[in-house]
Scaffold this motif. Sequence first.
Motif, PDB file in Angstrom:
ATOM      1  N   ALA A 110       0.833  -1.215   0.000  1.00  0.00           N
ATOM      2  CA  ALA A 110       0.000   0.000   0.000  1.00  0.00           C
ATOM      3  C   ALA A 110       0.863   1.257   0.000  1.00  0.00           C
ATOM      4  O   ALA A 110       0.522   2.258  -0.642  1.00  0.00           O
ATOM      5  CB  ALA A 110      -0.928  -0.013   1.209  1.00  0.00           C
ATOM      6  N   GLU A 113       2.072   2.207  -3.606  1.00  0.00           N
ATOM      7  CA  GLU A 113       0.994   2.097  -4.591  1.00  0.00           C
ATOM      8  C   GLU A 113       1.294   2.865  -5.878  1.00  0.00           C
ATOM      9  O   GLU A 113       1.060   2.366  -6.990  1.00  0.00           O
ATOM     10  CB  GLU A 113      -0.316   2.593  -3.978  1.00  0.00           C
ATOM     11  CG  GLU A 113      -1.520   2.431  -4.879  1.00  0.00           C
ATOM     12  CD  GLU A 113      -2.804   2.905  -4.226  1.00  0.00           C
ATOM     13  OE1 GLU A 113      -3.880   2.641  -4.789  1.00  0.00           O
ATOM     14  OE2 GLU A 113      -2.731   3.558  -3.165  1.00  0.00           O
ATOM     15  N   LYS A 114       1.815   4.075  -5.773  1.00  0.00           N
ATOM     16  CA  LYS A 114       2.082   4.878  -6.971  1.00  0.00           C
ATOM     17  C   LYS A 114       3.110   4.196  -7.872  1.00  0.00           C
ATOM     18  O   LYS A 114       2.946   4.144  -9.096  1.00  0.00           O
ATOM     19  CB  LYS A 114       2.566   6.281  -6.581  1.00  0.00           C
ATOM     20  CG  LYS A 114       1.486   7.168  -5.996  1.00  0.00           C
ATOM     21  CD  LYS A 114       2.042   8.552  -5.676  1.00  0.00           C
ATOM     22  CE  LYS A 114       0.969   9.442  -5.061  1.00  0.00           C
ATOM     23  NZ  LYS A 114       1.511  10.784  -4.706  1.00  0.00           N
ATOM     24  N   LYS A 117       1.588   1.059  -9.560  1.00  0.00           N
ATOM     25  CA  LYS A 117       0.667   1.414 -10.643  1.00  0.00           C
ATOM     26  C   LYS A 117       1.411   1.847 -11.902  1.00  0.00           C
ATOM     27  O   LYS A 117       0.875   1.754 -13.011  1.00  0.00           O
ATOM     28  CB  LYS A 117      -0.287   2.519 -10.186  1.00  0.00           C
ATOM     29  CG  LYS A 117      -1.403   2.026  -9.266  1.00  0.00           C
ATOM     30  CD  LYS A 117      -2.362   3.144  -8.923  1.00  0.00           C
ATOM     31  CE  LYS A 117      -3.532   2.630  -8.091  1.00  0.00           C
ATOM     32  NZ  LYS A 117      -4.475   3.720  -7.725  1.00  0.00           N
ATOM     33  N   SER A 168       5.477   5.849  -1.795  1.00  0.00           N
ATOM     34  CA  SER A 168       4.740   6.982  -2.376  1.00  0.00           C
ATOM     35  C   SER A 168       5.063   8.288  -1.666  1.00  0.00           C
ATOM     36  O   SER A 168       5.049   9.360  -2.281  1.00  0.00           O
ATOM     37  CB  SER A 168       3.228   6.712  -2.319  1.00  0.00           C
ATOM     38  OG  SER A 168       2.899   5.536  -3.039  1.00  0.00           O
TER      39      SER A 168
END
Length: 282
Positions: A110, A113-114, A117, A168
């Motif tokens: 988590a 995440e960036k 992705k 992130s």
Amino acid sequence: MKLTVAFQGELGAYSELAAREFFHADVEVAPKPVFEAVFRAVESGRCQRGIIPIENSLMGSIHQNYDLLLRHRLHIVGEIKLRIVHTLIVNPGVRLGDIRRIYSQPPALAQCEKFIKSLRGVEVIPAYDTAGAVRMIKEENIRDGAAIASAQAAADYSLKVLKSGIESDHRNYTRFLILSKKKAPRSSHAKTTVVFATRNVAGVLFKSLSVFALRDINLLKIESRPIQGRPWEYFFYLDFEGHADDSPCRKALDHLREIAASLRILGSYEKGREADGRVHKR
């Protein structure tokens, strides 16, 4: 004789890095599969200290460990705030374009995440531990996958760091608590953690917190957890500045005992410093 410190996870886990920063590396470490086992190891005397994560600056509190603090009769004797730098770790020869799967503990996934992705078509697979994910990709010689963990884990398993600092938000800290069967020595820069339950009457939480405001005691954190078997009733965990034996704090706690249904002091201990997790040689 060196202290033995229990932590959850594999060698190279962030909990191990936090332990070595807190004790300045001069400890023996004892990896445990689950947090409950950390508490049991200290209670039994097999380990003199335990270390557990209690909150992350991005993801919030680790609720399971709040519950374990109440369930076990240990003292909080210290804390440290470790900066979490996540790295993407692969077997030698694996390139970024080869990666189809990423393994790690859910909070680490988590927090990255960036970055994840940005890698199209990559499957995210939860693991029980960050360093454990590194060990798995090595033992299974995974050529189309990567793990997210510490640089220490990469060094321990002789794997390659493909990218570093993939979290992130780089102001990513986890606060760890140090556990012991004995209370901490008195500190001049102390904080205290307590847990209490209230009676079900109007305004009782306001009154409970007012005992600290009346004495100009700074509250640092409040966390609520459900009381098992009593739906919609809660325990409240509270961190405040000062030692439980300081006169203002002692009077506030005496006042709180008059209001609360139950009260337990989990520990008074020195306020923790921020630290960067360094790679240590085995």
